[in-house]
Design an enzyme around this catalytic site. Structure first.
Site, PDB file in Angstrom:
ATOM      1  N   ASP A  99      -2.123   1.302  14.859  1.00 28.50           N
ATOM      2  CA  ASP A  99      -1.887   1.752  13.495  1.00 28.50           C
ATOM      3  C   ASP A  99      -2.800   2.949  13.252  1.00 28.50           C
ATOM      4  OD1 ASP A  99      -1.186   1.677  10.703  1.00 28.50           O
ATOM      5  OD2 ASP A  99      -0.822  -0.465  10.947  1.00 28.50           O
ATOM      6  N   ASP A 136       0.398   5.104   9.097  1.00 31.17           N
ATOM      7  CA  ASP A 136       0.302   4.580   7.737  1.00 31.17           C
ATOM      8  C   ASP A 136       0.544   5.680   6.698  1.00 31.17           C
ATOM      9  OD1 ASP A 136      -0.528   2.160   6.211  1.00 31.17           O
ATOM     10  OD2 ASP A 136      -2.086   3.486   5.457  1.00 31.17           O
ATOM     11  N   GLU A 139       5.321   5.512   8.522  1.00 33.50           N
ATOM     12  CA  GLU A 139       5.614   4.705   7.327  1.00 33.50           C
ATOM     13  C   GLU A 139       5.876   5.691   6.197  1.00 33.50           C
ATOM     14  OE1 GLU A 139       3.689   1.334   4.343  1.00 33.50           O
ATOM     15  OE2 GLU A 139       2.506   3.014   5.060  1.00 33.50           O
ATOM     16  N   HIS A 191       3.683  -6.694   7.062  1.00 30.12           N
ATOM     17  CA  HIS A 191       2.532  -7.338   6.422  1.00 30.12           C
ATOM     18  C   HIS A 191       2.403  -7.047   4.928  1.00 30.12           C
ATOM     19  CE1 HIS A 191       1.432  -3.256   7.127  1.00 30.12           C
ATOM     20  NE2 HIS A 191       0.349  -3.394   6.383  1.00 30.12           N
ATOM     21  N   ASP A 192       3.235  -6.138   4.400  1.00 29.38           N
ATOM     22  CA  ASP A 192       3.192  -5.815   2.967  1.00 29.38           C
ATOM     23  C   ASP A 192       4.338  -6.475   2.203  1.00 29.38           C
ATOM     24  OD1 ASP A 192       1.034  -4.024   3.309  1.00 29.38           O
ATOM     25  OD2 ASP A 192       2.385  -2.326   3.667  1.00 29.38           O
TER      26      ASP A 192
HETATM   27  O1  ISL Z   1       3.366  -2.764  -0.127  1.00 26.61           O
HETATM   28  C1  ISL Z   1       3.414  -1.872  -0.934  1.00 26.61           C
HETATM   29  C2  ISL Z   1       4.622  -1.652  -1.731  1.00 26.61           C
HETATM   30  O2  ISL Z   1       4.443  -1.128  -3.009  1.00 26.61           O
HETATM   31  C3  ISL Z   1       2.227  -1.050  -1.197  1.00 26.61           C
HETATM   32  O3  ISL Z   1       1.331  -1.948  -1.675  1.00 26.61           O
HETATM   33  C4  ISL Z   1       1.586  -0.440   0.014  1.00 26.61           C
HETATM   34  O4  ISL Z   1       0.400   0.117  -0.396  1.00 26.61           O
HETATM   35  C5  ISL Z   1       2.383   0.613   0.667  1.00 26.61           C
HETATM   36  O5  ISL Z   1       3.355  -0.098   1.319  1.00 26.61           O
HETATM   37  C6  ISL Z   1       1.573   1.423   1.689  1.00 26.61           C
HETATM   38  O6  ISL Z   1       1.188   0.563   2.725  1.00 26.61           O
HETATM   39  C7  ISL Z   1       0.299   0.940   3.730  1.00 26.61           C
HETATM   40  O7  ISL Z   1      -0.866   1.586   3.235  1.00 26.61           O
HETATM   41  C8  ISL Z   1      -1.735   0.811   2.422  1.00 26.61           C
HETATM   42  C9  ISL Z   1      -2.046  -0.569   2.995  1.00 26.61           C
HETATM   43  O8  ISL Z   1      -2.648  -1.355   2.005  1.00 26.61           O
HETATM   44  C10 ISL Z   1      -0.798  -1.252   3.500  1.00 26.61           C
HETATM   45  O9  ISL Z   1      -1.102  -2.491   4.076  1.00 26.61           O
HETATM   46  C11 ISL Z   1      -0.155  -0.306   4.476  1.00 26.61           C
HETATM   47  O10 ISL Z   1       0.947  -0.854   5.140  1.00 26.61           O
HETATM   48  C12 ISL Z   1      -3.005   1.606   2.323  1.00 26.61           C
HETATM   49  O11 ISL Z   1      -3.454   1.904   3.611  1.00 26.61           O
END
Ligand code: ISL
Ligand code: CA
Length: 555
Positions: A105, A207, A249, A323-324
């Site tokens: 990542d 990310d 992403e 994971h989100d």
């Molecule tokens: O899951 C989400 C949908 O609104 C958001 O909370 C999330 O922040 C967004 O998906 C971006 O995600 C990535 O960056 C974030 C991290 O918290 C997430 O886990 C990651 O996948 C900040 O690094």
């Protein structure tokens, strides 16, 4: 014997299936309640048996873990609770022995406020590191430059007395954004990427990469004016000539902008994660923490648009969870009566489109949402931010809890359910986050003992991709777009056709594709007993039934 890692005609990442590991929740090897690298190594055979080709490993870098590793304090070291650099190298080797690559990542939109860069930058304006971050003076009335809110709650501009300026943290104060305008910062990032790539990793999941080209003065954040220049530069400096996978992403990407990242002539990324189908299931009024508003017709239309946009150039990523996000069987399927059957249906209809599929840990046994009952059970920084904002706005606790249980990020972060023991075989001590109550009936041991288990179905489905070039290369055509129950499509390559069908409801349904009536073929994979090889149209479908059927199997 080591599994063949190269495929002759196509890049390996087009024929491989990915598996995302959230290290904190996967397997704890040293009884501290936190998953770790040695734990992952101990479970690699599970991944090999499943047939996967690469792991996307959520961040394992040194971090104060405010956002579970998405806040990095040292990009060239491993978090002590996860292990050491030696453990990481051991993981690469042990995975490679099983034909599996490790994709890291890459979190470079922001770092941790505990990173040395930020420590220096926030102590003095008189150092190179100060320019690695976005700083702005107070506005005329002494306040921040604008009223931008951070993703995890509170203002995005944070005052630092020592330097007399505000810095920008898109996600929150502990995750200061890196200033990509600064060439030295960019070079630091590229050097770091090359360091990992030279170590033998399989690529990067990037990310929130669509945020790095932001123009803060114009208040333009996603897909900002500098974005593609930076990704191109990154490609030239780190990726060109390397046989690795890159996936961005990109919450802001749309079918008409996707090729800007992954078109062959762009020299940027191999593919992006599209979130349009995820967001479409969110409550249009109350947002993500409202109700689940899944609508199959819209879902199909979105996925179809992406299939069409990237049909000849670029490449799709195919997924329902990470994971989100909540557990797909809870959001899109039925996590009670038809749990196994609907988990298989969701997998089949997703994986057999054109693109690279990603499985999120636990999905392969049909794990469900967490269903927490008290605030104490939550761990996620974003969920706590929501809690504060909603409480201030007068939202009752029960309403907040309902929303967190629909879409909160902790749904995906409960420990992997390996067996029916007290802590689900994840650990032998109390884990950092509660094990789901259903672990005694949903776990890897029980599922794999069951010939009709979800794991066995995933295994066969993943094997299909390896056996049939049509799955990777075939064209895609959506059938019955307006049918509110059935997702059906045709894949075609030369004189072969594959029909993929899924009933997304707990009612019987019907598929009518008269053009296929009477054709001879065979069922490749089905999630119910008794699906016959000969297709009579209209075909009757049982609740959550799904199958893949191949016409002209010898073709
Ligand atoms: O899951 C989400 C949908 O609104 C958001 O909370 C999330 O922040 C967004 O998906 C971006 O995600 C990535 O960056 C974030 C991290 O918290 C997430 O886990 C990651 O996948 C900040 O690094
Ligand atoms: Ca541990």
């Amino acid at each position: 014997m080591s599994t063949e890692i190269h495929s002759n005609s196509q890049p390996w990442w087009k024929t491989a299936t990915g598996y995302q590991i959230y290290p904190r929740s996967f397997c704890d090897s040293n009884s501290d309640g936190i998953g770790d690298l040695k734990g992952i190594v101990s479970k690699l055979d599970h991944l090999k048996d499943l047939g996967i080709g690469f792991v996307w490993l959520s961040p394992v870098y040194a971090s104060p873990m405010r956002d579970n590793g998405y806040d990095i304090s040292n990009y060239r070291d491993i978090a002590s609770e996860f292990g050491t650099l030696d453990d990481f190298q051991e993981l690469i080797v042990a995975a490679k022995d099983r034909g599996i690559r490790i994709v890291m990542d890459l979190v470079v939109n922001h770092c941790s406020d505990e990173h040395e860069w930020f420590r220096k930058a926030s102590a003095s304006t008189d150092c190179a590191e100060h320019e690695y971050f976005y700083w702005r003076a107070q506005n005329e009335d002494g306040g921040p430059p604008d009223d931008q809110r951070a993703e995890f709650g509170g203002p995005a501009w944070i005052w630092v007395e020592a330097v007399g300026k505000y810095y920008y943290g898109h996600f929150g104060p502990q995750q200061p954004d890196l200033n990509w305008q600064n060439p030295e910062l960019r070079q630091e990032v590229y050097d770091m990427m090359n360091w990992w790539l030279d170590m033998g990793i399989g690529g990067f999941r990037m990310d929130v990469i669509d945020l790095i080209g932001k123009d803060l003065d114009a208040r333009c954040y996603a897909e900002g004016p500098y974005l593609h220049g930076f990704i191109k530069e990154m490609h030239q400096n780190c990726l060109a000539g390397r046989d690795v996978l890159t996936v961005g992403e990109t919450w802001s990407a749309r079918p008409h902008t996707a090729l800007n990242y992954c078109g062959a002539d762009r020299h940027e990324l191999d593919m992006v994660f599209n979130f349009n189908h995820v967001e479409a299931a969110w409550d249009p009024v109350n947002g993500r923490f409202g109700q689940n508003c899944f609508d199959l017709v819209r879902h199909k239309s979105i996925l179809n648009d992406w299939q069409i946009a990237l049909a000849h150039d670029g490449w799709n990523s195919l997924y329902l969870s990470n994971h989100d996000l909540p557990r797909p069987v809870s959001t899109f399927g039925d996590d009670t009566t038809y749990r196994k059957r609907s988990a298989k249906m969701l997998a089949l209809t997703m994986h057999l489109m054109k693109g690279t599929p990603y499985v999120y840990q636990g999905e392969e046994i049909g794990m469900t949402n967490a269903n927490f009952t008290s605030l104490e059970q939550f761990r996620d920084i974003e969920t706590f931010g929501q809690y504060r904002e909603q409480t201030e706005a007068g939202v009752p606790f029960d309403a907040f809890l309902a929303g967190a249980n629909v879409n909160g990020r902790d749904n995906a972060r409960t420990p992997m359910q390996w067996d029916g023991s007290e802590f689900a075989g994840f650990s032998d001590v109390t884990p950092w986050i509660d094990v789901n109550d259903n672990a005694h009936e949903i776990n890897v041991v029980m599922d794999r003992e069951d010939a009709n288990g979800v794991f066995e179905f995933y295994h066969r489905m993943i094997q299909l991709r390896k056996d049939l070039p049509l799955v990777t290369k075939g064209s895609f055509r959506l059938l019955c777009p307006d049918d509110p129950q059935v997702f059906a499509y045709l894949r075609e390559l030369d004189d072969q056709q594959m029909l993929v069908v899924g009933n997304f409801t707990s009612d019987a349904a019907e598929l009518d594709a008269p053009e296929l009536s009477g054709l001879s073929g065979k069922v490749l994979l089905s999630n119910i007993e008794g699906r016959m090889d000969n297709l009579e149209m209209p075909a009757k479908l049982a609740p959550y039934e799904a199958f893949a059927w191949l016409q002209n199997p010898e073709g």
